[in-house]
Design an enzyme around this catalytic site. Structure first.
Site, PDB file in Angstrom:
ATOM      1  N   ASP A  16     -47.977  26.724   0.636  1.00  0.00           N
ATOM      2  CA  ASP A  16     -49.122  28.374   0.804  1.00  0.00           C
ATOM      3  C   ASP A  16     -48.601  29.102  -0.074  1.00  0.00           C
ATOM      4  OD1 ASP A  16     -50.082  26.546   2.097  1.00  0.00           O
ATOM      5  OD2 ASP A  16     -50.281  27.450   3.771  1.00  0.00           O
ATOM      6  N   ARG A  45     -46.297  27.496  -4.492  1.00  0.00           N
ATOM      7  CA  ARG A  45     -47.073  27.020  -5.400  1.00  0.00           C
ATOM      8  C   ARG A  45     -47.909  27.963  -6.372  1.00  0.00           C
ATOM      9  NH1 ARG A  45     -48.347  21.538  -1.833  1.00  0.00           N
ATOM     10  NH2 ARG A  45     -46.257  20.665  -2.604  1.00  0.00           N
ATOM     11  N   ARG A  63     -48.059  30.497 -41.163  1.00  0.00           N
ATOM     12  CA  ARG A  63     -47.772  29.552 -41.758  1.00  0.00           C
ATOM     13  C   ARG A  63     -48.586  29.026 -43.039  1.00  0.00           C
ATOM     14  NH1 ARG A  63     -44.213  26.029 -43.795  1.00  0.00           N
ATOM     15  NH2 ARG A  63     -44.824  23.431 -43.189  1.00  0.00           N
ATOM     16  N   GLN A 122     -60.437  24.647 -38.650  1.00  0.00           N
ATOM     17  CA  GLN A 122     -61.174  24.518 -37.945  1.00  0.00           C
ATOM     18  C   GLN A 122     -60.698  23.830 -36.607  1.00  0.00           C
ATOM     19  OE1 GLN A 122     -65.074  22.779 -38.393  1.00  0.00           O
ATOM     20  NE2 GLN A 122     -66.039  25.249 -37.790  1.00  0.00           N
ATOM     21  N   GLN A 133     -47.068  20.665 -31.589  1.00  0.00           N
ATOM     22  CA  GLN A 133     -47.730  20.757 -33.077  1.00  0.00           C
ATOM     23  C   GLN A 133     -48.256  21.148 -33.938  1.00  0.00           C
ATOM     24  OE1 GLN A 133     -47.786  16.632 -32.000  1.00  0.00           O
ATOM     25  NE2 GLN A 133     -48.882  16.649 -34.414  1.00  0.00           N
ATOM     26  N   PHE A 187     -46.634  23.859 -34.137  1.00  0.00           N
ATOM     27  CA  PHE A 187     -46.016  24.615 -35.218  1.00  0.00           C
ATOM     28  C   PHE A 187     -45.018  23.730 -36.251  1.00  0.00           C
ATOM     29  CE2 PHE A 187     -43.703  28.205 -33.790  1.00  0.00           C
ATOM     30  CZ  PHE A 187     -44.718  29.229 -33.248  1.00  0.00           C
ATOM     31  N   GLY A 188     -45.650  22.138 -35.905  1.00  0.00           N
ATOM     32  CA  GLY A 188     -45.067  20.899 -36.531  1.00  0.00           C
ATOM     33  C   GLY A 188     -43.377  20.386 -36.517  1.00  0.00           C
ATOM     34  N   GLU A 246     -41.991  22.435  -6.451  1.00  0.00           N
ATOM     35  CA  GLU A 246     -42.823  22.742  -5.649  1.00  0.00           C
ATOM     36  C   GLU A 246     -43.561  21.698  -5.134  1.00  0.00           C
ATOM     37  OE1 GLU A 246     -42.288  24.996  -4.151  1.00  0.00           O
ATOM     38  OE2 GLU A 246     -40.661  25.668  -4.678  1.00  0.00           O
TER      39      GLU A 246
HETATM   40  C1  LIG Z   1     -34.427  22.229 -13.047  1.00  0.00           C
HETATM   41  C2  LIG Z   1     -35.175  21.343 -11.108  1.00  0.00           C
HETATM   42  C3  LIG Z   1     -35.143  22.664 -10.289  1.00  0.00           C
HETATM   43  C4  LIG Z   1     -35.061  21.917  -9.331  1.00  0.00           C
HETATM   44  N1  LIG Z   1     -34.905  23.393  -8.405  1.00  0.00           N
HETATM   45  C5  LIG Z   1     -35.234  22.836  -7.025  1.00  0.00           C
HETATM   46  C6  LIG Z   1     -35.179  23.878  -5.771  1.00  0.00           C
HETATM   47  O1  LIG Z   1     -34.495  24.708  -6.591  1.00  0.00           O
HETATM   48  N2  LIG Z   1     -35.426  23.411  -5.001  1.00  0.00           N
HETATM   49  C7  LIG Z   1     -35.472  21.773  -4.818  1.00  0.00           C
HETATM   50  O2  LIG Z   1     -35.677  21.596  -3.172  1.00  0.00           O
HETATM   51  N3  LIG Z   1     -36.138  20.883  -5.435  1.00  0.00           N
HETATM   52  C8  LIG Z   1     -35.577  21.319  -6.737  1.00  0.00           C
HETATM   53  N4  LIG Z   1     -35.373  20.508  -7.539  1.00  0.00           N
HETATM   54  C9  LIG Z   1     -36.180  18.808  -7.153  1.00  0.00           C
HETATM   55  C10 LIG Z   1     -37.635  19.028  -7.447  1.00  0.00           C
HETATM   56  O3  LIG Z   1     -38.012  19.115  -6.584  1.00  0.00           O
HETATM   57  C11 LIG Z   1     -37.729  17.238  -7.387  1.00  0.00           C
HETATM   58  O4  LIG Z   1     -36.924  16.893  -8.216  1.00  0.00           O
HETATM   59  C12 LIG Z   1     -39.035  16.710  -6.958  1.00  0.00           C
HETATM   60  O5  LIG Z   1     -39.768  17.074  -6.031  1.00  0.00           O
HETATM   61  C13 LIG Z   1     -39.424  15.366  -7.418  1.00  0.00           C
HETATM   62  O6  LIG Z   1     -38.765  14.676  -6.875  1.00  0.00           O
HETATM   63  P1  LIG Z   1     -37.852  13.686  -7.028  1.00  0.00           P
HETATM   64  O7  LIG Z   1     -36.881  13.686  -8.273  1.00  0.00           O
HETATM   65  O8  LIG Z   1     -36.858  12.822  -6.105  1.00  0.00           O
HETATM   66  O9  LIG Z   1     -38.372  12.074  -7.843  1.00  0.00           O
HETATM   67  P2  LIG Z   1     -38.728  10.759  -7.325  1.00  0.00           P
HETATM   68  O10 LIG Z   1     -39.821  11.460  -6.380  1.00  0.00           O
HETATM   69  O11 LIG Z   1     -38.147   9.838  -7.271  1.00  0.00           O
HETATM   70  O12 LIG Z   1     -40.450  10.169  -7.807  1.00  0.00           O
HETATM   71  C14 LIG Z   1     -40.008   9.976  -9.286  1.00  0.00           C
HETATM   72  C15 LIG Z   1     -41.761  10.010  -9.358  1.00  0.00           C
HETATM   73  O13 LIG Z   1     -42.723   9.470  -8.536  1.00  0.00           O
HETATM   74  C16 LIG Z   1     -43.929  10.171  -8.559  1.00  0.00           C
HETATM   75  N5  LIG Z   1     -44.100   9.779  -6.702  1.00  0.00           N
HETATM   76  C17 LIG Z   1     -42.842   9.835  -6.007  1.00  0.00           C
HETATM   77  N6  LIG Z   1     -43.033   9.846  -4.852  1.00  0.00           N
HETATM   78  C18 LIG Z   1     -45.088   9.972  -4.765  1.00  0.00           C
HETATM   79  C19 LIG Z   1     -46.294   9.272  -3.695  1.00  0.00           C
HETATM   80  N7  LIG Z   1     -46.165   9.192  -2.804  1.00  0.00           N
HETATM   81  N8  LIG Z   1     -47.231   9.175  -4.635  1.00  0.00           N
HETATM   82  C20 LIG Z   1     -47.423   9.067  -6.046  1.00  0.00           C
HETATM   83  N9  LIG Z   1     -46.185   9.415  -6.481  1.00  0.00           N
HETATM   84  C21 LIG Z   1     -45.190   9.080  -6.346  1.00  0.00           C
HETATM   85  C22 LIG Z   1     -43.209  11.119  -8.573  1.00  0.00           C
HETATM   86  O14 LIG Z   1     -44.200  12.322  -8.851  1.00  0.00           O
HETATM   87  C23 LIG Z   1     -42.669  11.315 -10.101  1.00  0.00           C
HETATM   88  O15 LIG Z   1     -43.724  11.127 -11.256  1.00  0.00           O
HETATM   89  C24 LIG Z   1     -35.349  20.534  -8.996  1.00  0.00           C
HETATM   90  C25 LIG Z   1     -36.016  20.629  -9.719  1.00  0.00           C
HETATM   91  C26 LIG Z   1     -35.970  20.143 -11.077  1.00  0.00           C
HETATM   92  C27 LIG Z   1     -36.266  19.142 -12.633  1.00  0.00           C
END
Ligand SMILES: Cc1cc2nc3c(=O)[nH]c(=O)nc-3n(C[C@H](O)[C@H](O)[C@H](O)COP(=O)(O)OP(=O)(O)OC[C@H]3O[C@@H](n4cnc5c(N)ncnc54)[C@H](O)[C@@H]3O)c2cc1C
Length: 181
Positions: free
Chosen positions: A26, A29, A54, A65, A123, A125-126, A150
């Site tokens: 809460d 986000r 540019r 436009q 886009q 900036f090309g 998150e």
């Molecule tokens: C730069 C970076 C910093 C981060 N920092 C943190 C951090 O500080 N703390 C932390 O805890 N995590 C962190 N993360 C992790 C991040 O929270 C996860 O990468 C994210 O929650 C997605 O989980 P996953 O990578 O396991 O993807 P997955 O859960 O494997 O998801 C893969 C795809 O499937 C989709 N998907 C999964 N489940 C569903 C569903 N039920 N319905 C529909 N679609 C679904 C997802 O939307 C995504 O498109 C970080 C990630 C990045 C890239």
């Protein structure tokens, strides 16, 4: 009792962990909504500056436009959609209300709008937009992160669908049916 220690039932501990997790989302986000608003505003500022300097076909690209429509639409998107939802969620947090759905909207709409704006900034900036030497490439990558952590955008949609199915209001208690990440 285990070994003389009083234990909390598993279900109670699970419920407490779940409630802590949602209380964290809460509050965290709306921060993503705020970052998205800032990144999108920066992209817009960079586009305004670049499109005035540019030239193509003998005039600044800002005079076309097609470019003007994009910039005008993004200005509205940043100030109305992203900022308003973020302020609303932050206000609810400060008022000790439960902004579960609004916080999620702030993140979802903010990060999606930011992705669209920064992609189109590249886009505008090309070819230069694609290069690391110019700022918009980094902004586009940052926007992508906002859609992932998150709770991905897909997971925000899952939550909204669950809320709708349960007939809950934007403020309603939420969430056990949606996955948290
Ligand atoms: C730069 C970076 C910093 C981060 N920092 C943190 C951090 O500080 N703390 C932390 O805890 N995590 C962190 N993360 C992790 C991040 O929270 C996860 O990468 C994210 O929650 C997605 O989980 P996953 O990578 O396991 O993807 P997955 O859960 O494997 O998801 C893969 C795809 O499937 C989709 N998907 C999964 N489940 C569903 C569903 N039920 N319905 C529909 N679609 C679904 C997802 O939307 C995504 O498109 C970080 C990630 C990045 C890239």
């Amino acid at each position: 009792m285990i070994c003389g220690f009083r234990t909390t039932p598993w279900s109670a501990r699970r419920a407490r962990a779940s409630s802590t997790r949602w209380a964290t989302f809460d509050r965290s986000r709306p921060e993503i909504g705020a970052i998205a608003t800032g990144v999108a505003q920066r992209a817009l500022d960079e586009c305004l500056r670049y499109s005035r300097s540019r030239s193509a076909f003998g005039q600044p690209i800002a005079s076309f436009q097609a470019i003007q429509f994009m910039l005008a639409e993004y200005g509205q998107s940043v100030s109305r959609r992203c900022a308003c939802l973020t302020y609303k969620a932050a206000w609810m947090v400060e008022s000790r209300e439960t902004p579960n759905a609004i916080s999620s909207y702030a993140k979802l709409f903010g990060s999606d709008a930011c992705m669209k704006i920064t992609t189109d900034a590249v886009q505008i900036f090309g070819g230069y937009g694609y290069m690391k030497e110019y700022p918009v490439e980094k902004l586009m990558r940052d926007a992508k992160l906002l859609q992932i952590y998150e709770g991905t955008s897909q997971i925000q949609h899952v939550g909204h669908r669950a809320r709708s199915a349960e007939g809950l209001t934007a403020r309603g208690p939420p969430h056990e049916s949606a996955t948290g990440r």
